[in-house]
Design a protein around this motif. Structure first.
Motif, PDB file in Angstrom:
ATOM      1  N   THR A   1       0.796  -1.191   0.031  1.00  0.00           N
ATOM      2  CA  THR A   1      -0.087   0.049   0.071  1.00  0.00           C
ATOM      3  C   THR A   1       0.980   1.251  -0.028  1.00  0.00           C
ATOM      4  OG1 THR A   1      -0.130  -0.001   2.337  1.00  0.00           O
ATOM      5  CG2 THR A   1      -2.048  -1.279   1.171  1.00  0.00           C
TER       6      THR A   1
ATOM      7  N   ASP B   1      -0.216   8.404  -1.495  1.00  0.00           N
ATOM      8  CA  ASP B   1      -0.588   8.970  -2.913  1.00  0.00           C
ATOM      9  C   ASP B   1      -1.717   8.094  -3.184  1.00  0.00           C
ATOM     10  OD1 ASP B   1       0.888   6.507  -3.640  1.00  0.00           O
ATOM     11  OD2 ASP B   1       2.406   7.655  -5.034  1.00  0.00           O
ATOM     12  N   HIS B   2      -2.127   7.134  -2.351  1.00  0.00           N
ATOM     13  CA  HIS B   2      -3.281   6.481  -2.456  1.00  0.00           C
ATOM     14  C   HIS B   2      -3.162   5.203  -3.623  1.00  0.00           C
ATOM     15  CE1 HIS B   2      -4.555   9.599   0.302  1.00  0.00           C
ATOM     16  NE2 HIS B   2      -4.182  10.279  -0.551  1.00  0.00           N
ATOM     17  N   HIS B   3      -2.309   4.609  -3.631  1.00  0.00           N
ATOM     18  CA  HIS B   3      -2.220   3.632  -4.651  1.00  0.00           C
ATOM     19  C   HIS B   3      -1.805   2.166  -3.943  1.00  0.00           C
ATOM     20  CE1 HIS B   3      -1.466   6.895  -7.301  1.00  0.00           C
ATOM     21  NE2 HIS B   3      -1.643   6.164  -8.561  1.00  0.00           N
TER      22      HIS B   3
ATOM     23  N   GLU C   1      -8.813   0.670   3.637  1.00  0.00           N
ATOM     24  CA  GLU C   1      -8.861   2.107   3.273  1.00  0.00           C
ATOM     25  C   GLU C   1      -9.122   3.045   4.595  1.00  0.00           C
ATOM     26  OE1 GLU C   1     -11.359   2.992  -0.060  1.00  0.00           O
ATOM     27  OE2 GLU C   1     -10.225   1.888  -1.340  1.00  0.00           O
TER      28      GLU C   1
ATOM     29  N   GLY D   1      -7.932   9.797  -2.505  1.00  0.00           N
ATOM     30  CA  GLY D   1      -7.840   9.981  -1.184  1.00  0.00           C
ATOM     31  C   GLY D   1      -8.153   8.989  -0.033  1.00  0.00           C
ATOM     32  N   ALA D   2      -8.067   7.701  -0.689  1.00  0.00           N
ATOM     33  CA  ALA D   2      -8.630   6.495   0.044  1.00  0.00           C
ATOM     34  C   ALA D   2      -7.698   6.182   1.234  1.00  0.00           C
ATOM     35  CB  ALA D   2      -8.871   5.363  -0.790  1.00  0.00           C
ATOM     36  N   GLY D   3      -6.468   6.487   1.284  1.00  0.00           N
ATOM     37  CA  GLY D   3      -5.494   6.136   2.328  1.00  0.00           C
ATOM     38  C   GLY D   3      -5.447   4.492   2.772  1.00  0.00           C
ATOM     39  N   PRO D   4      -4.978   3.686   1.382  1.00  0.00           N
ATOM     40  CA  PRO D   4      -5.008   2.343   1.769  1.00  0.00           C
ATOM     41  C   PRO D   4      -3.850   2.145   2.740  1.00  0.00           C
ATOM     42  CG  PRO D   4      -3.932   3.314  -0.398  1.00  0.00           C
ATOM     43  CD  PRO D   4      -4.538   4.255   0.180  1.00  0.00           C
TER      44      PRO D   4
ATOM     45  N   SER E   1       0.245   4.807   1.135  1.00  0.00           N
ATOM     46  CA  SER E   1      -0.939   5.223   1.871  1.00  0.00           C
ATOM     47  C   SER E   1      -1.173   7.032   1.716  1.00  0.00           C
ATOM     48  CB  SER E   1      -0.677   5.172   3.380  1.00  0.00           C
ATOM     49  OG  SER E   1       0.528   5.694   4.114  1.00  0.00           O
TER      50      SER E   1
ATOM     51  N   ASN F   1      -9.492   6.201   5.161  1.00  0.00           N
ATOM     52  CA  ASN F   1     -10.135   7.640   5.054  1.00  0.00           C
ATOM     53  C   ASN F   1     -11.465   7.269   4.639  1.00  0.00           C
ATOM     54  OD1 ASN F   1      -7.817   8.597   5.707  1.00  0.00           O
ATOM     55  ND2 ASN F   1      -7.186   9.147   3.459  1.00  0.00           N
ATOM     56  N   THR F   2     -12.030   6.076   3.920  1.00  0.00           N
ATOM     57  CA  THR F   2     -13.353   5.878   3.220  1.00  0.00           C
ATOM     58  C   THR F   2     -14.270   4.890   3.986  1.00  0.00           C
ATOM     59  OG1 THR F   2     -12.485   4.170   1.823  1.00  0.00           O
ATOM     60  CG2 THR F   2     -12.084   6.415   1.094  1.00  0.00           C
TER      61      THR F   2
END
Length: 298
Positions: free
Chosen positions: A77, A81-83, A120, A102-105, A79, A122-123
């Protein structure tokens, strides 16, 4: 609780403190693979100390948790840059962006279905990514839960910590979510692992406890002698005990299925142990954010 010095501890320098070794996992090639959270890199560390480093994004991408995939590659993950990243053992990189920015994995693990599963933060969702990059999502029934680490459980389901909801979640392959509230208020669970005893084991970073959750829903909590030790990550050894990091106490701990705890001091002060894994050599390896990896063996 027992304190023990019956382990040999050897440290391998892999980066300076600014790079920040964080997550660690055994790879399919007989080496340890770890994230360098502050430099945007992945490091490969052979058990003899040979080191390679690979960029996996910008220095601000924050590669965080890493795991071996079912396809012979490492998955991680990013976290910041959300990839979701995939890196082969020869250093070839692919990155996949979840559809919502912006999921924040954060946490990631190989699932029982041949896919990778991730949290995730943030979601309030759990994500599933196939080895060819197709992503689907499963929403959680609570808001602001901050899903953290995730593991494939003993029952063909995914189990994960909900750091801010003070709960452990279970997600079956049909998408059904079950939440198990923790008895201790404000425990803030983070690390989680599939135990050898039809249970998942987890750490409570704010309560200074180790927890066990059976597939029948029974929860037991085991307080650490130092409740301010901030346990962070946990892994299961083939012999059945679980090993965990004490980020706030500069120690590594071990807990048996019966709840007996043994602790081992790390030689370098304030080394900030984070990720932990059992290596291909049978030793316990932990990433030290100050720039090294420690190997613990009899």
């Amino acid at each position: 609780m027992q304190r023990s010095d019956h382990l040999s501890v050897r440290e391998f320098s892999v980066a300076d403190a600014k790079a920040g070794p964080y997550g660690i996992t055994p790879g399919p090639d007989g080496a340890l693979w770890l994230t360098l959270v502050h430099s945007g890199e992945i490091a490969r560390l052979a058990v003899d100390g040979e080191l390679s480093r690979y960029p996996v994004g910008s220095a601000e991408s924050r590669p965080t948790i890493i795991t071996s995939g079912p396809d012979g590659a490492l998955w991680l993950t990013r976290s910041a840059d959300h990839h979701i990243g995939r890196i082969t053992t020869d250093g070839s990189l692919t990155a996949f962006a979840p559809p919502e920015p912006g999921a924040g994995p954060y946490g990631i693990c190989a699932g029982p279905d041949g896919a990778l599963w991730f949290t995730e933060m943030n979601t309030d969702r759990i994500g599933r990514i196939t080895t060819d990059g197709r992503i689907t999502h499963f929403p959680l029934p609570t808001q602001g839960a901050f899903p953290s680490m995730i593991t494939s459980g003993p029952d063909e389901a995914l189990w994960f910590t909900l750091n801010q909801a003070n709960a452990i979640g279970r997600l079956d392959l049909d998408g059904k979510v079950t939440l198990h509230r923790l008895p201790t208020a404000g425990a803030a669970p983070v690390g989680i692992t599939c135990g050898a005893d039809e249970a998942v084991w987890f750490v409570e970073i704010a309560a200074g406890q180790i927890g066990r959750l059976g597939v029948d829903g029974t929860i037991r909590e085991f307080p650490l002698p130092d409740r301010s030790a901030k346990p962070h990550a946990i892994t299961t050894a083939p012999s059945g005990e679980c090993w965990f990091t004490e980020w706030g106490a500069n120690r590594i701990g071990c807990i048996t299925p019966a709840g007996v705890i043994t602790e081992f001091d790390l030689p370098t002060p304030s080394s900030e142990p984070h990720g932990i894994a059992v290596g291909p050599d049978g030793a316990v390896w932990t990433a030290l954010e100050t720039g090294a990896v420690a190997r613990l063996a009899p």
